[in-house]
Motif scaffolding. Structure first.
Motif: not given
Length: 501
Positions: A189-195, A253-257, A421-429
């Motif tokens: 979830h934290a990764m998707w908040s940036l992707w 293959l993966v990156s954080d952001n 992710l709708d209500i608080a993407p900053t703290f999604a994770g």
């Protein structure tokens, strides 16, 4: 209409979120800045979704294989024989015999011990949810998720040894597996908040998390085949090895952001960063008090808890129900237990695309889409689950109802599951860590309660298990429908820092 701040307006960086307009809470349509058409095929964000799908495939394959293997690990002439309800439904004697070459050890574990073994995973799982979400927000989700699955894979490889040492050792190993997997969903979830661009959010997340259902779909029948033709120990050796191989791919293959991805195109990077520019408030302190008072957050917690009660009850006990009530053998058990999760996987993927289509093309508000999908995805399963308890020995109808129940549950991926992710993407994770902590409780107590209620394995006892799950599901659906929100909450974006100057 949202107000967009320029790069030079540093003072307003935290105070003008993408979803800021207060009126949006009443259903106004969210607007996003125009972006050049960015290809989907071979894009970095969809490649991430594909690797995440494989990752959550492993998460659930490593989690649920014990549900099938345990049936073959138990000595049927001991305690299990006392609890067998052989006269509930007739055996399927008409089917030709298939050679069963199992040489695995059998254990004299009674029904209560089996319940503790099945529930032990969640005692570790609950401990790393919130820490996992917090750490993912601080250090990124790539390594956290990767090493979480790697640890689970290693302990899976040790499962046969632990079983030989005793039930206590097996319970401990399963709890350690839970510790590893506890960080996976919050980290993702934290990764998707940036992707994930907002208008692609549902389809990207539903695609990646659908791997969990796919892992169940494959793991249950394959585990049954392995137990039937080989030996239950190979269930853990094979899936554990696959988990280690997946980690290598993920690490390389993966990156954080998007900023640190080596092969992402400039067009895609700019597209992602521009759509997420004002949604995430960097360096913001965790507003604990505001979170505790947030009804939209509690709506997700209640829905997540309620959905997982049904999901985990069926996930851990369905193979037992198939064997003891419907009288399917180990090979058929795996296939039929997996069928509901194939429907759920398919429903999750389709729901993600339909939900984003409703938001982008039909101009439904986010909150309306979340409530529609969540209501259907929780009330539908409750109804079919109760109906399944009244099918008696009609195997076909029972399997159809259980499949429809779990399939419709897949629609909730576009409801409560993405609402963090709708209500608080900053703290999604972190939010997912919080809600998943509550939602882990059903995994801890559900199998134990289910085993306690079904000591004699009568149809009436299993009806009670289904009734309890359906009632909890119904309550969660109604609570979410009343209190859920589709807009970023003010506590997620307003800075706690003192004014400058």
């Amino acid at each position: 209409m949202r107000r967009w701040t320029s790069d030079s307006e540093e003072e307003q960086e935290d105070e003008s979120p993408l979803l800021a307009e207060r009126g949006a809470a009443q259903g106004s349509i969210q607007q996003y800045p125009p972006a050049a058409k960015v290809p989907v095929c071979c894009s970095a964000r969809y490649n991430l979704a594909a690797l995440a799908l494989l990752g959550f495939f492993m998460v659930y394959a490593l989690r649920v294989n014990l549900s099938v293997a345990l049936v073959d690990m138990i000595n049927s002439t001991s305690h299990d024989q006392e609890n067998r309800s052989a006269n509930v439904c007739p055996d399927h004697t008409a089917r030709p015999a298939v050679p069963h070459n199992s040489t695995g050890r059998k254990y004299d574990w009674d029904s209560d011990t089996q319940g503790w073994i099945l529930g032990a995973f969640f005692y570790g799982y609950i401990l790393t949810q919130i820490p996992g979400g917090y750490l993912a927000g601080k250090i990124g989700g790539k390594l956290l998720l990767g090493f979480g699955i790697l640890c689970t894979a290693v302990f899976t490889l040790l499962t046969p040894l632990a079983a030989d040492l005793g039930a206590g050792y097996l319970i401990a190993v399963r709890a350690l597996e839970g510790l590893g997997e506890g960080v996976t969903f919050p980290a993702m979830h934290a990764m998707w908040s940036l992707w994930a661009p907002p208008l692609e959010r549902t389809r990207l997340l539903s695609l990646s998390y659908a791997g969990a259902q796919l892992g169940t779909v494959v793991s249950l029948p394959v585990s049954g085949i392995i137990c039937y033709y080989l030996d239950w120990v190979y269930v853990f050796y094979i899936f554990g090895t696959l988990g280690v191989l997946w980690f290598i791919l993920w690490y390389v293959l993966v990156s954080d952001n998007p900023q640190t991805h080596r092969t992402i195109s400039d067009t895609e990077k700019e597209y992602i960063l521009s759509t997420l520019k004002n949604e995430v408030s960097k360096g913001k302190e965790v507003p604990v008090c505001d979170m505790l008072k947030s009804l939209p957050l509690w709506a997700i917690i209640v829905a997540h808890f309620s959905y997982n009660w049904t999901f985990y009850t069926l996930l851990t006990l369905l193979p037992t129900y198939m064997k003891e009530i419907l009288r399917f053998n180990a090979q058929e058990n795996g296939f039929l237990s997996a069928l509901p999760y194939f429907g759920c996987w398919l429903c999750m993927v389709i729901s993600g695309y339909i939900a984003d289509f409703m938001r982008e093309r039909l101009l439904f508000s986010t909150v309306a889409v979340r409530k529609i999908f969540n209501t259907i995805g929780m009330i539908g399963p409750a109804a079919f689950l109760v109906a399944a308890g009244y099918t008696g020995c009609d195997y076909t109808v029972a399997v159809i109802f259980l499949t429809l129940s779990t399939t419709l549950g897949g629609m909730s991926i576009a409801g409560y599951s993405i609402n963090h992710l709708d209500i608080a993407p900053t703290f999604a994770g972190l939010l997912l860590g919080i809600t998943n902590s509550f939602a882990t409780i059903p995994g801890m107590v559900g199998p134990v309660i289910g085993k306690i209620l079904t000591h004699e394995n009568t149809v009436e006892q299993w009806q009670m298990v289904f009734y309890i799950s359906a009632a909890i599901n119904l309550f969660g659906a109604l609570f979410f429908a009343v209190f859920a929100s589709g807009t970023v909450q003010i506590w997620s974006v307003v800075t706690n820092k003192a004014p400058r100057g």
